[in-house]
Design a protein around this motif. Sequence first.
Motif, PDB file in Angstrom:
ATOM      1  N   UNK A  85      13.259  -7.020   8.053  1.00 31.18           N
ATOM      2  CA  UNK A  85      11.911  -6.643   7.525  1.00 31.18           C
ATOM      3  C   UNK A  85      10.977  -7.686   8.214  1.00 31.18           C
ATOM      4  N   UNK A  86       9.510  -7.193   8.194  1.00 30.42           N
ATOM      5  CA  UNK A  86       8.511  -8.029   8.735  1.00 30.42           C
ATOM      6  C   UNK A  86       7.171  -7.838   7.895  1.00 30.42           C
ATOM      7  N   UNK A  87       7.398  -7.139   6.801  1.00 26.53           N
ATOM      8  CA  UNK A  87       6.306  -7.010   5.903  1.00 26.53           C
ATOM      9  C   UNK A  87       6.699  -7.463   4.476  1.00 26.53           C
ATOM     10  N   UNK A  88       6.157  -8.144   3.664  1.00 28.79           N
ATOM     11  CA  UNK A  88       6.323  -8.501   2.328  1.00 28.79           C
ATOM     12  C   UNK A  88       5.280  -7.990   1.444  1.00 28.79           C
ATOM     13  N   UNK A  89       5.721  -7.030   0.605  1.00 30.84           N
ATOM     14  CA  UNK A  89       4.735  -6.652  -0.561  1.00 30.84           C
ATOM     15  C   UNK A  89       4.272  -7.653  -1.423  1.00 30.84           C
ATOM     16  N   UNK A  90       3.072  -7.331  -1.817  1.00 30.64           N
ATOM     17  CA  UNK A  90       2.333  -8.439  -2.817  1.00 30.64           C
ATOM     18  C   UNK A  90       1.749  -7.432  -3.725  1.00 30.64           C
ATOM     19  N   UNK A  91       1.548  -7.852  -4.979  1.00 31.62           N
ATOM     20  CA  UNK A  91       0.748  -7.156  -5.881  1.00 31.62           C
ATOM     21  C   UNK A  91      -0.815  -7.139  -5.394  1.00 31.62           C
ATOM     22  N   UNK A  92      -1.133  -7.897  -4.667  1.00 35.77           N
ATOM     23  CA  UNK A  92      -2.344  -8.192  -4.232  1.00 35.77           C
ATOM     24  C   UNK A  92      -2.854  -7.407  -2.859  1.00 35.77           C
ATOM     25  N   UNK A  93      -1.513  -6.933  -2.228  1.00 32.27           N
ATOM     26  CA  UNK A  93      -1.766  -6.217  -1.001  1.00 32.27           C
ATOM     27  C   UNK A  93      -0.430  -6.467  -0.106  1.00 32.27           C
ATOM     28  N   UNK A  94      -0.637  -6.447   1.085  1.00 32.56           N
ATOM     29  CA  UNK A  94       0.759  -6.692   1.887  1.00 32.56           C
ATOM     30  C   UNK A  94       0.454  -7.782   2.816  1.00 32.56           C
ATOM     31  N   UNK A  95       1.523  -8.706   2.999  1.00 31.36           N
ATOM     32  CA  UNK A  95       1.776  -9.747   3.737  1.00 31.36           C
ATOM     33  C   UNK A  95       2.378  -9.314   5.099  1.00 31.36           C
ATOM     34  N   UNK A  96       2.098  -9.844   6.367  1.00 29.20           N
ATOM     35  CA  UNK A  96       2.753  -9.398   7.393  1.00 29.20           C
ATOM     36  C   UNK A  96       3.001 -10.624   8.244  1.00 29.20           C
ATOM     37  N   UNK A  97       4.051 -10.403   9.158  1.00 25.74           N
ATOM     38  CA  UNK A  97       4.313 -11.608  10.283  1.00 25.74           C
ATOM     39  C   UNK A  97       4.508 -10.698  11.346  1.00 25.74           C
ATOM     40  N   UNK A  98       4.222 -11.512  12.551  1.00 26.15           N
ATOM     41  CA  UNK A  98       4.250 -10.976  13.793  1.00 26.15           C
ATOM     42  C   UNK A  98       4.150 -12.041  14.902  1.00 26.15           C
ATOM     43  N   UNK A  99       4.622 -11.665  16.168  1.00 27.80           N
ATOM     44  CA  UNK A  99       4.402 -12.617  17.284  1.00 27.80           C
ATOM     45  C   UNK A  99       4.084 -11.870  18.551  1.00 27.80           C
ATOM     46  N   UNK A 100       4.097 -12.848  19.513  1.00 34.95           N
ATOM     47  CA  UNK A 100       3.551 -12.332  20.780  1.00 34.95           C
ATOM     48  C   UNK A 100       4.566 -12.095  21.925  1.00 34.95           C
ATOM     49  N   UNK A 101       5.654 -12.133  21.341  1.00 32.83           N
ATOM     50  CA  UNK A 101       6.954 -11.684  22.519  1.00 32.83           C
ATOM     51  C   UNK A 101       6.790 -10.257  22.878  1.00 32.83           C
ATOM     52  N   UNK A 102       7.144  -9.940  24.218  1.00 38.53           N
ATOM     53  CA  UNK A 102       7.150  -8.725  24.847  1.00 38.53           C
ATOM     54  C   UNK A 102       8.561  -8.019  24.959  1.00 38.53           C
TER      55      UNK A 102
END
Length: 491
Positions: free
Chosen positions: A1-18
Amino acid sequence: MTRARSPEGALTKRCTCTDPDTGKRLGSRCPKLRRPGGGWHPTHGVWGYQVELPIRPAQPRRQLRRSGFDSRDAATTELRHARALLDLADGDHHLAVQVGDLLHACRPGTPLPDRDTIAARIRAGVPASVPTTTGEYLTGWLQGRRGLAEKTTRGYSDHIRQYLIPHLGKVPIQSLRTGHIEAMFTAIGRQQDDIRAARGSTDPATRAKVRGVRPMKAASIQRLYATLRKALNDAVVRAKLIPTNPALGVELPAARRPKARVWTTKAVEHWQATGQRPSPVMVWMPAQAGRFLDRAERHDIVLYAMFLLILHRGLRRGEACGLRDHDVDLDAGYLTVVQQITTVGYTPVTRHVKSDAGDRVIPLGPKTIAVLRDYLEMRQRWQAVSGDEWPDSGLFFVRPDGQPWHPQTISDRFDHLIAKAGLPPVRLHDLRHCAATYLRHGGADMKEVQETLGHSTISLTSDTYTSVIIELERGTADAAADLIPRNDSAA
């Protein structure tokens, strides 16, 4: 999973790998974002968040998306900041959309708006989504003022329109600093210097460019500053748009009340040779005042009584114009000053006198009463000629047709009389200075002068109106010398 749900919205994590096959970025699909045990990799990739923003009917879905945070905590902190801004709407969908507009307009890399600032805008009824410029605030501030005299409102309006908006109008009020205000006064000072230089130029074309333009004096600059200071005080205390008043740090040259000077023989000679007055405030010698009254009695009998009353008893122009029949009791020998007729622009305005001290009873002497009785007899003849067309204005001083005098007409006819008489110039208001000076040197104490003129403090009377008439002071000029004994012959 690369997205973490939060009561205030959604946290995400990403990178620049191709992707090695396609060359496209993997973004949130990169397997390196997590460790083998499932936890987030501490150094690979960056954190971000997204929040759903309120929309208007038929408006497409929109989100606030921000990324580039080094840690989850940093992304969470800003996400909560965004949610706190949206929560300011407190169930008001229209207001929530405004806040959403504000967030949606935030450019990547710029900080989100300060919550307390937006809350202050909402409390003040200012649209949350549009940055308030200083010009917008000043315009709304003036429109919201209540209970001001028309002349005060006109003064505020002129200051805002002519100076404050041109110099400060485009600056967001939250960004307004002392430096902006100091720069404005510096620019105004240079402009006034240019006007003075042009007025004194030997080139007629240069002088023509500023014909009728008077440079601002220190007192006018101080009044402009007072308008801005008051408006910004209200922005702090009432509207709570800004935390402090940036105008409080501005230093301006003190406005000194001009000293009254007397038209002595030497002063008149200098004026005749150069056209220059010793001071903006000038006082006639008693003989000069007598020449003026003689001229007025012969050439402007209609206004003679008003000019004499102002010169004898120190009324202001507006007080004389606003004097009513029932305010004048010639049998008892006094008049009551209650109202005045002033001008806003060129429009006459009737209002109460400017202060409690101005609301006063003034005794009248026999010479003044005699002239006022003659005036009333003349007014009765005017009324007899007009018959039923005579207006019932209730005013004591009126034109021959019974209509009220326009204050500016009084000043214009006063100036005309002075010019025709060849007298050194004074303003109509300077007759108050004459009256005060004559009273003081005629034996009246300072308290009597203060009460006659309607001043709130005795210091104002002392500082402004007690010019020294040299010819009347010659009797005491040697008082100190007479007390010092001297030998009859030199040692």
